[in-house]
Design an enzyme around this catalytic site. Sequence first.
Site, short mmCIF file in Angstrom:
data_model
loop_
_atom_site.label_atom_id
_atom_site.label_comp_id
_atom_site.label_asym_id
_atom_site.label_seq_id
_atom_site.Cartn_x
_atom_site.Cartn_y
_atom_site.Cartn_z
N SER A 1 0.79 -1.24 0.00
CA SER A 1 0.00 0.00 0.00
C SER A 1 0.82 1.28 0.00
O SER A 1 0.24 2.37 -0.07
CB SER A 1 -0.95 0.02 1.20
OG SER A 1 -2.02 -0.87 0.99
N LYS B 1 -0.01 3.74 -2.65
CA LYS B 1 -1.05 4.78 -2.56
C LYS B 1 -0.47 6.19 -2.48
O LYS B 1 -1.20 7.17 -2.70
CB LYS B 1 -1.97 4.50 -1.38
CG LYS B 1 -2.80 3.22 -1.53
CD LYS B 1 -3.76 3.04 -0.37
CE LYS B 1 -4.63 1.80 -0.53
NZ LYS B 1 -3.94 0.56 -0.20
N SER C 1 -5.60 3.22 4.67
CA SER C 1 -5.14 2.36 3.58
C SER C 1 -6.32 1.64 2.92
O SER C 1 -6.23 0.47 2.56
CB SER C 1 -4.12 1.33 4.09
OG SER C 1 -3.22 0.97 3.08
#
Length: 338
Positions: A113, A116, A168
């Site tokens: 993640s 992101k 997340s």
Amino acid sequence: LPAQAAASNAATVKTAAKTAKVAKAAPKKATAKKTSVNRLKASAKKVAIQKKRPVKRSKVRRAGMSPSQATLAGLRKTEDPLMLGSSVAYVMDQDTGEELVVKNADVPLPIASVTKLMTALVIAESDLSLDEKVRITREDYVRSTARSKMANGMRITREALKAALMSSDNRAAHALARTYPGGKRAFVAKMNERAQELGMSDSLFADPTGLDNRNHSTARDLGKLVAAVYQYQEIREASTQPVARITAGKRSVRLATTNRLIGDPSWKIGIQKTGFTTAAGRCMVVQSDVGERRLVMVVLDSPSNAKRANDMRTMRDYVAAENRFSQEFAAVAPWVIF
């Protein structure tokens, strides 16, 4: 009279025959009943024995129990003077570019993640209004064991960026990419374009969430990404809030950070992002002020969340100690030393 006597005798014989028949049948019934009871007892005994025996269960591998790609490559065995548990570690002075900690910093690995952050950068640099509402659809239900508070039909502004960075949230990140002009494919292309512009030559992005293990980068490349996203206040605020609420129609959705360093008063964090997949292990990037320095810090493939945070503290304390030593050394006259 003789006829009556004969009839009486016949009836007596008939009754005696019936009695004998019943007498013969009775033991059979008793035997059948006894056999049935015995069978029930045997069955109960068998069940009791089966309960006592240990049941052999097929072993189910839990998510996260498989070794990460870095661990399989033997990177976790790399020795370093700080004795970090993470396979990869990197600390860079954000202003001067000086590299202060380097451990396997040029090895391309899945980044989960942490992806992101690039998703956030593309949104921040687009002409899209953050006040514009986007709708969560079933298409955003990406396959993941992580829970999401984004439900089908929910309409939210691009404050979804907070959900993607703080919590997340994969559905939030996917919705931001899906509603980008040209759709998800154009969004991913833009992610890769920006990576090349930033000099992230060992990085590739295949999706906006980080669930696709084709997403990969190096610690050194991630240092460049963190320095770039730090320029945007909306990303700094979205990634560093411990808790927040976003409005979705009549509902208010509560978000909480996934980073245990947020809220720790000993840290001055400007940007952060955590990540985890089986292939990537536990990852974290942080921008933080340490003394008079602004640092970009990266760890990839940590064995646990606690170790991930501890490695960050170890690297921060090391840099702080080096800074103190340099200041004290600079204040001492050469003739005092020699």
